[in-house]
Design a protein around this motif. Structure first.
Motif, short mmCIF file in Angstrom:
data_model
loop_
_atom_site.label_atom_id
_atom_site.label_comp_id
_atom_site.label_asym_id
_atom_site.label_seq_id
_atom_site.Cartn_x
_atom_site.Cartn_y
_atom_site.Cartn_z
N PHE A 1 55.84 -83.23 -5.48
CA PHE A 1 55.68 -83.91 -4.19
C PHE A 1 54.53 -84.94 -4.20
N PHE A 2 53.81 -85.05 -5.30
CA PHE A 2 52.71 -86.02 -5.36
C PHE A 2 53.27 -87.43 -5.51
N HIS A 3 52.80 -88.35 -4.68
CA HIS A 3 53.21 -89.75 -4.77
C HIS A 3 51.99 -90.65 -4.58
N GLY A 4 52.02 -91.78 -5.27
CA GLY A 4 50.97 -92.76 -5.09
C GLY A 4 51.37 -93.82 -4.08
N LYS A 5 50.82 -95.03 -4.25
CA LYS A 5 51.12 -96.15 -3.36
C LYS A 5 52.38 -96.88 -3.84
N PRO A 6 53.10 -97.51 -2.93
CA PRO A 6 54.35 -98.16 -3.33
C PRO A 6 54.17 -99.38 -4.23
N ASP A 7 52.96 -99.97 -4.27
CA ASP A 7 52.72 -101.11 -5.15
C ASP A 7 51.29 -101.01 -5.69
N PRO A 8 51.01 -101.76 -6.76
CA PRO A 8 49.70 -101.63 -7.42
C PRO A 8 48.58 -102.45 -6.79
N LYS A 9 48.84 -103.12 -5.69
CA LYS A 9 47.82 -103.95 -5.07
C LYS A 9 46.60 -103.13 -4.68
N ASN A 10 45.44 -103.75 -4.88
CA ASN A 10 44.16 -103.12 -4.52
C ASN A 10 43.85 -101.86 -5.34
N ILE A 11 44.58 -101.66 -6.46
CA ILE A 11 44.25 -100.55 -7.36
C ILE A 11 43.79 -101.17 -8.68
N LYS A 12 42.55 -100.88 -9.05
CA LYS A 12 42.02 -101.41 -10.30
C LYS A 12 42.61 -100.64 -11.47
N ASN A 13 43.17 -101.37 -12.44
CA ASN A 13 43.79 -100.75 -13.62
C ASN A 13 44.75 -99.65 -13.20
N PRO A 14 45.82 -99.98 -12.44
CA PRO A 14 46.72 -98.96 -11.89
C PRO A 14 47.56 -98.27 -12.99
N VAL A 15 47.97 -97.06 -12.68
CA VAL A 15 48.88 -96.31 -13.54
C VAL A 15 50.21 -96.18 -12.81
N LYS A 16 51.26 -96.56 -13.48
CA LYS A 16 52.59 -96.44 -12.91
C LYS A 16 53.06 -94.99 -13.03
N LEU A 17 53.45 -94.42 -11.89
CA LEU A 17 53.77 -92.99 -11.86
C LEU A 17 55.25 -92.78 -11.59
N PHE A 18 55.93 -92.11 -12.53
CA PHE A 18 57.33 -91.73 -12.34
C PHE A 18 57.37 -90.39 -11.61
N GLY A 19 57.97 -90.42 -10.44
CA GLY A 19 58.06 -89.21 -9.63
C GLY A 19 59.48 -88.93 -9.22
N SER A 20 59.63 -88.00 -8.33
CA SER A 20 60.95 -87.59 -7.87
C SER A 20 61.64 -88.72 -7.13
N GLN A 21 62.61 -89.34 -7.78
CA GLN A 21 63.48 -90.36 -7.21
C GLN A 21 62.78 -91.68 -6.89
N LYS A 22 61.50 -91.83 -7.25
CA LYS A 22 60.87 -93.13 -7.01
C LYS A 22 59.66 -93.31 -7.91
N ALA B 1 52.45 -92.60 -16.26
CA ALA B 1 52.36 -91.14 -16.21
C ALA B 1 53.54 -90.65 -15.39
N CYS B 2 53.61 -89.34 -15.17
CA CYS B 2 54.73 -88.78 -14.41
C CYS B 2 54.31 -87.49 -13.71
N THR B 3 55.08 -87.11 -12.69
CA THR B 3 54.88 -85.82 -12.04
C THR B 3 55.68 -84.76 -12.81
N GLU B 4 55.66 -83.54 -12.30
CA GLU B 4 56.38 -82.46 -12.97
C GLU B 4 57.90 -82.57 -12.83
N SER B 5 58.40 -83.61 -12.17
CA SER B 5 59.84 -83.86 -12.18
C SER B 5 60.32 -84.19 -13.59
N TYR B 6 59.37 -84.58 -14.44
CA TYR B 6 59.70 -84.95 -15.82
C TYR B 6 58.89 -84.12 -16.81
N LEU B 7 59.38 -84.03 -18.02
CA LEU B 7 58.61 -83.59 -19.16
C LEU B 7 58.32 -84.81 -20.03
N VAL B 8 57.20 -84.80 -20.68
CA VAL B 8 56.95 -85.80 -21.72
C VAL B 8 57.56 -85.24 -23.00
#
Length: 533
Positions: A364-385, A434-441
Motif C-alpha cells: 500500500f506504500f505509494h510515492g508522488k505521481p511525478d518526480p517534481k520537487n524531489i531531488k534525485n528521485p527514485v521511480k517506484l513500481f507499486g501495485s498497479q501504478k 525500486a519496488c514495493t512488495e507487489s514485486y520480487l527482485v
C-alpha cells in the motif's frame, strides 16, 4: 414399512447429499461419488494387506470420521457393511443395529452438521428416535458425538488451533469452531472420553475443515486440516484416509513441518491427486486442487502417486519415495525431467531471487505521481501504478537502486480452472528504481544486457515449467524458483537451447509444452527512469 424398504429407498434419485450446498469453502461437504472412490481405495488396500479379505464382510472393523459434516462417509460405510455382512448376520434390523452401534463412529464439527450426519446415518436426527434405523441406542447422539467446546486462549490465540480470541471468543449462541478432535493434548484420552472403553479404530477417514474462519480470508487464512491428520495418525489406526487441499505438497501457510513429516513417512501408501481447479469438488474453488491419501500402518516403502485430470488418470500410478525433494512433485511425468536437470548440480535461482519486501516497502506504500520537487528521485513500481519517492524513503537494499533489475510480480494466476503461464512477464527496471512488495527482485545486474538475457530466460517455457512444480497457488515467492538452474547470462537462452542442454526427449518436451503456454510476442516490459514523464 419393512426394514428392507428403508434401505431400498436410498437408491432413489437424487441423493440429498449431492444437492446440499457447502456452508463455506472452509467446511466443504464431500460428494458421495468422491467418498466412494476413497472407500474403494481403502477396500483394495485392505484386501491386499489381509489375504484377499473383504473389509465390508468383517463385523469387527471399527470406523471413525473425526470431522463429520454431512455424514456421507459413515452412511456409505454403513451401506457397504449392510451388504457385506448379510451372510454373517442374516436378520437385516439386527445387522444394521450391529453396524451402527459397534462399527461406525463420528465426531460432528458443529451442532448443525452433527444433526445432518445423524439424519444421514440413522435416518433420524435422534439416534434413539422412533424413526431411527438403530434400535439399541439410549442417547440422542448415538455414536455421532457433538458438544460445544471452548478454545484455550493464550496471548490472544488458541493454543491448539491458533484461532483469534478477538473473533471467536463469543457468546453461547454462536459457533466457536473449537473442534473437539484437535483441542486436546491427549487424543487417546479424548477418544475414550467421547466413546468410552478401549476404543481402537481400524480405519479413520474424513474430510476435515480446511482453514479457520476467524477473520482471515484467502491466502491469509491459516490452514487447519493438518491438525486433524496429525491427531488421527496419533491414534495409530490400521488405515487412515483423508481428503485435503493439495497445497501442503509444495507450500501453504504454516505447513512446512507437516509437509516434512508427510513426505518422510514411509507408511504413506497411495495419493490420488486432482490438481485441476473445481475437478475434485465441482463448484468449490480450492486453489492448488485437492487430493486424498491412504496411510497404511504396516506399509514401509514408496508411495503410489496417481493424477486425475478431466476425470481420467493421466497415466499409470507410479511408486516413488516422497522425500526425494523438499516438496512433492505432483506429476509423475515431471520427475525424469527434473532428475536430468538436477544431475548437473547447478546452483538454483532461489539464491538470486529476493525475499518478500525487497526494499522494505509494503504493497500500500505509494510515492508522488511525478518526480517534481524531489531531488534525485527514485521511480517506484507499486501495485498497479508507478510513483516517485526520495531515496531516504527506501529502508533496505538501497544498493540495488542503481543496479539493473528484473522484477516479477509476487502473485501470478487467474480464476481459470487451468493455469498455463505460472509467471508474469518480467519487468526490466533501469538504475534509479525500486519496488514495493507487489514485486520480487528476481535479479540485479551491472549491465542492461545481463538483465535482458535474464528476463528472456524467465520467459521460457522451460523455466516456467520448473516453477510450476513448486507453485500450488497464485503466490510465487522465491522458493518456487528453487528447481530453476542459475545459468550464465552471457547469452540469450531459448527453449531449444535449454532442451538440448539437458538432453530432453521429444516426449519430455511435448509434456512441458502441454503444461506451459507461450507468452505473447512482447518479450518483457522495459522500464527506463523517464519512460512516463
Amino acid at each position: 414399512m419393512s426394514g428392507q424398504a428403508t434401505f431400498a429407498l436410498r437408491g432413489r434419485n437424487p441423493d440429498v447429499l449431492t444437492c446440499i450446498a457447502n456452508l463455506s469453502n472452509d467446511e466443504v461437504f464431500t460428494p458421495p461419488e468422491f467418498a466412494n472412490r476413497m472407500l474403494d481405495t481403502l477396500a483394495e488396500a485392505w484386501e491386499a494387506g489381509n489375504g484377499g479379505a473383504n473389509i465390508w464382510a468383517d463385523s469387527r472393523v471399527r470406523f471413525l470420521d473425526p470431522c463429520t459434516k454431512s455424514g456421507v462417509f459413515l452412511r456409505e460405510i454403513t451401506s457397504r457393511l449392510t451388504k457385506g455382512l448379510a451372510q454373517e448376520i442374516p436378520d437385516l434390523p439386527a445387522r444394521v443395529d450391529h453396524i451402527l452401534t459397534r462399527q461406525v463412529f463420528g465426531i460432528g464439527i458443529t451442532h448443525l452438521t452433527s444433526l445432518l450426519a445423524r439424519r444421514s446415518v440413522y435416518c433420524s436426527k435422534h439416534a434413539n428416535g422412533k424413526h431411527s434405523i438403530a434400535r439399541s441406542f439410549r442417547s440422542d447422539d448415538g455414536n455421532i458425538w457433538f458438544k460445544r467446546m471452548e478454545h484455550t486462549w493464550q496471548d490472544g490465540k488458541c493454543v491448539y488451533c491458533g484461532a483469534s480470541q478477538k473473533t471467536l471468543d463469543r457468546g453461547e449462541g454462536l459457533e466457536t469452531h473449537a473442534y473437539a478432535f484437535i483441542h486436546t493434548d491427549d487424543i487417546m484420552a479424548r477418544v475414550t472420553e467421547l466413546f468410552g472403553g478401549d476404543m481402537q479404530f481400524d480405519v479413520i477417514i474424513g474430510n476435515p475443515p480446511y482453514q479457520l474462519d476467524d477473520g482471515g480470508y484467502g491466502t491469509s487464512a491459516a490452514p487447519i486440516y493438518q491438525l486433524f491428520v496429525e491427531k488421527a495418525l496419533a491414534l495409530d489406526p490400521r488405515y487412515a484416509v483423508f481428503v485435503t487441499p493439495s497445497r501442503w505438497m509444495a507450500g501453504g501457510k504454516g505447513l512446512d513441518k507437516y509437509r516434512e513429516r508427510m513426505l518422510s513417512d514411509r507408511r504413506m501408501r497411495r495419493i490420488v491427486d486432482y490438481p485441476k481447479l473445481y475437478e475434485g469438488f465441482p463448484g468449490v474453488k480450492i486453489r492448488g486442487g485437492i487430493s486424498y491419501f491412504l496411510w497404511d500402518r504396516e506399509h514401509n516403502g514408496p508411495c503410489e502417486i496417481q493424477t486425475i485430470w478431466d476425470g481420467k488418470p493421466t497415466g499409470p500410478a507410479v511408486a516413488r519415495y516422497l522425500d526425494a525433494y523438499d516438496v512433492l512433485v505432483r506429476r509423475n511425468e515431471a520427475v525424469p525431467i527434473l532428475e536430468k536437470i538436477r544431475a548437473k548440480g547447478e546452483p538454483t535461482l532461489d539464491r538470486r531471487v529476493s525475499s518478500q519486501k525487497p526494499f522494505g516497502l509494503r504493497t500500500f506504500f505509494h510515492g508522488k505521481p511525478d518526480p517534481k520537487n524531489i531531488k534525485n528521485p527514485v521511480k517506484l513500481f507499486g501495485s498497479q501504478k508507478v510513483s516517485y519517492v526520495k531515496r531516504s524513503d527506501i529502508p533496505t537494499n538501497v544498493e540495488w537502486i542503481d543496479k539493473w533489475k528484473v522484477l516479477m510480480t509476487r502473485v501470478q494466476g487467474t480464476s481459470a480452472a487451468i493455469e498455463t503461464k505460472f509467471l508474469s512477464k518480467p519487468i526490466i527496471a533501469a538504475p534509479g528504481t525500486a519496488c514495493t512488495e507487489s514485486y520480487l527482485v528476481a535479479g540485479h545486474f551491472d549491465s542492461e544486457d545481463e538483465a535482458k538475457n535474464y528476463a528472456t530466460y524467465l520467459r521460457t517455457r522451460f523455466v516456467r515449467f520448473l516453477v510450476s512444480l513448486r507453485k500450488s497457488t497464485q503466490d510465487a515467492p522465491k522458493h518456487v524458483y528453487a528447481f530453476v538452474p542459475d545459468l550464465p547470462l552471457d547469452q540469450e537462452w531459448t527453449d531449444a537451447k535449454l532442451y538440448k542442454r539437458y538432453g530432453l526427449t521429444q516426449d519430455e518436451i511435448a509434456f512441458i509444452e502441454s503444461q506451459v503456454a507461450e507468452h505473447d510476442r512482447e518479450l518483457f516490459d522495459e522500464a527506463a527512469p523517464d519512460d512516463d514523464e
